[in-house]
Write a protein that holds these residues in place. Structure first.
Motif, PDB file in Angstrom:
ATOM      1  N   ARG A 185       0.828  -1.210   0.000  1.00 31.82           N
ATOM      2  CA  ARG A 185       0.000   0.000   0.000  1.00 31.82           C
ATOM      3  C   ARG A 185       0.860   1.257   0.000  1.00 31.82           C
ATOM      4  O   ARG A 185       0.582   2.239   0.709  1.00 31.82           O
ATOM      5  CB  ARG A 185      -0.972   0.002   1.183  1.00 31.82           C
ATOM      6  N   GLN A 186       1.899   1.214  -0.785  1.00 30.24           N
ATOM      7  CA  GLN A 186       2.796   2.353  -0.949  1.00 30.24           C
ATOM      8  C   GLN A 186       2.525   2.951  -2.325  1.00 30.24           C
ATOM      9  O   GLN A 186       2.480   2.238  -3.325  1.00 30.24           O
ATOM     10  CB  GLN A 186       4.258   1.874  -0.865  1.00 30.24           C
ATOM     11  N   TRP A 187       2.331   4.290  -2.378  1.00 31.15           N
ATOM     12  CA  TRP A 187       1.946   4.916  -3.634  1.00 31.15           C
ATOM     13  C   TRP A 187       2.985   5.942  -4.077  1.00 31.15           C
ATOM     14  O   TRP A 187       3.565   6.646  -3.258  1.00 31.15           O
ATOM     15  CB  TRP A 187       0.577   5.593  -3.482  1.00 31.15           C
ATOM     16  N   PRO A 188       3.215   6.029  -5.394  1.00 31.53           N
ATOM     17  CA  PRO A 188       4.200   6.999  -5.899  1.00 31.53           C
ATOM     18  C   PRO A 188       3.693   8.428  -5.801  1.00 31.53           C
ATOM     19  O   PRO A 188       2.490   8.674  -5.690  1.00 31.53           O
ATOM     20  CB  PRO A 188       4.380   6.576  -7.370  1.00 31.53           C
ATOM     21  N   GLY A 189       4.625   9.372  -5.840  1.00 30.96           N
ATOM     22  CA  GLY A 189       4.269  10.780  -5.808  1.00 30.96           C
ATOM     23  C   GLY A 189       5.208  11.568  -6.704  1.00 30.96           C
ATOM     24  O   GLY A 189       5.972  10.991  -7.480  1.00 30.96           O
ATOM     25  N   VAL A 190       5.168  12.888  -6.570  1.00 31.10           N
ATOM     26  CA  VAL A 190       6.023  13.727  -7.403  1.00 31.10           C
ATOM     27  C   VAL A 190       7.494  13.419  -7.151  1.00 31.10           C
ATOM     28  O   VAL A 190       8.327  13.501  -8.052  1.00 31.10           O
ATOM     29  CB  VAL A 190       5.728  15.226  -7.148  1.00 31.10           C
TER      30      VAL A 190
END
Length: 221
Positions: free
Chosen positions: A66-71
């Motif tokens: 449940r780790q999500w990418p970002g800028v």
């Protein structure tokens, strides 16, 4: 937000520059690059292609965590690559072994500081560091334990595949996790990326984290 963006870009730039220092030190690749090199010796792919494909696979491993990418994840791909090239263009090749070893040690310290800055920005870690932070959050283990376990696992696999290992590789694999954990207090209360620690960690493992009995001290993993 300006502070977070500054930490993100400074951390990513410093990360790439520290990688260039390791290359110029020429006393061993970091564990992930040992793995990348080992894979290139087993399959007909370039180093860059293997690095990119590894990043994609690692990002897929984020899903169950449940780790999500970002800028920050996207910036990592672009800015680190540019910083490495700039670093290699201005850092000379050293002949002296003591100088090369000293440069490697300094590069590992700078790499740890860079990791704390850009992860601390809380705008999305790179694929490999995101795997680390995801595992920390899901398992309740310390950054020191998770990072060191990941680096040693990747290093061993890369070496078995034929990647180049040197004293610098060992220094990086053993020191990077503890150094990151040691430096987390530098951003405590200033950047949000390390504000939440797993509930199962102890105060001894995580000095100053949220959840201490004496109150919500912001910070450390």
């Amino acid at each position: 937000m300006i502070r977070r963006l500054t930490a993100l870009f400074a951390g990513l730039w410093l990360y790439g520059f520290s990688m260039a220092m390791m290359i110029r030190a020429a006393v061993g690749l970091d564990p992930w690059d040992v793995f990348h090199q080992g894979v290139t010796r087993q399959v007909p792919m370039s180093f860059g292609t293997v690095t990119a494909l590894t990043g994609v696979v690692v990002l897929l491993a984020w899903i169950p965590l449940r780790q999500w990418p970002g800028v920050g994840t996207v910036s990592n791909v672009v800015l680190v690559a540019v910083s490495v090239d700039v670093g290699l263009s201005i850092i000379p090749e050293w002949e002296s072994i003591p100088v090369r070893l000293s440069a490697m040690v300094l590069a590992v310290v700078l790499n740890a500081l860079a990791s704390v800055l850009y992860i601390g920005a809380g705008l999305g870690p790179g694929p490999r560091d995101g795997l680390m932070t995801g595992l920390v959050r899901r398992t309740g283990w310390s950054i020191r334990l998770v990072r060191t376990a990941l680096e040693l696992s990747v290093l061993t696999t890369g070496w078995l595949l034929g990647g180049s290992v040197g004293i610098g590789t060992v220094i990086y694999a053993v020191a990077i996790g503890p150094l990151i954990q040691l430096m987390v207090p530098l951003v405590a209360g200033r950047l949000p990326g390390f504000d939440t620690a797993p509930e199962t960690e102890t105060a001894a493992e995580v000095p100053g984290r949220i959840g201490h009995d004496d109150g919500p001290v912001r910070s450390n993993v």
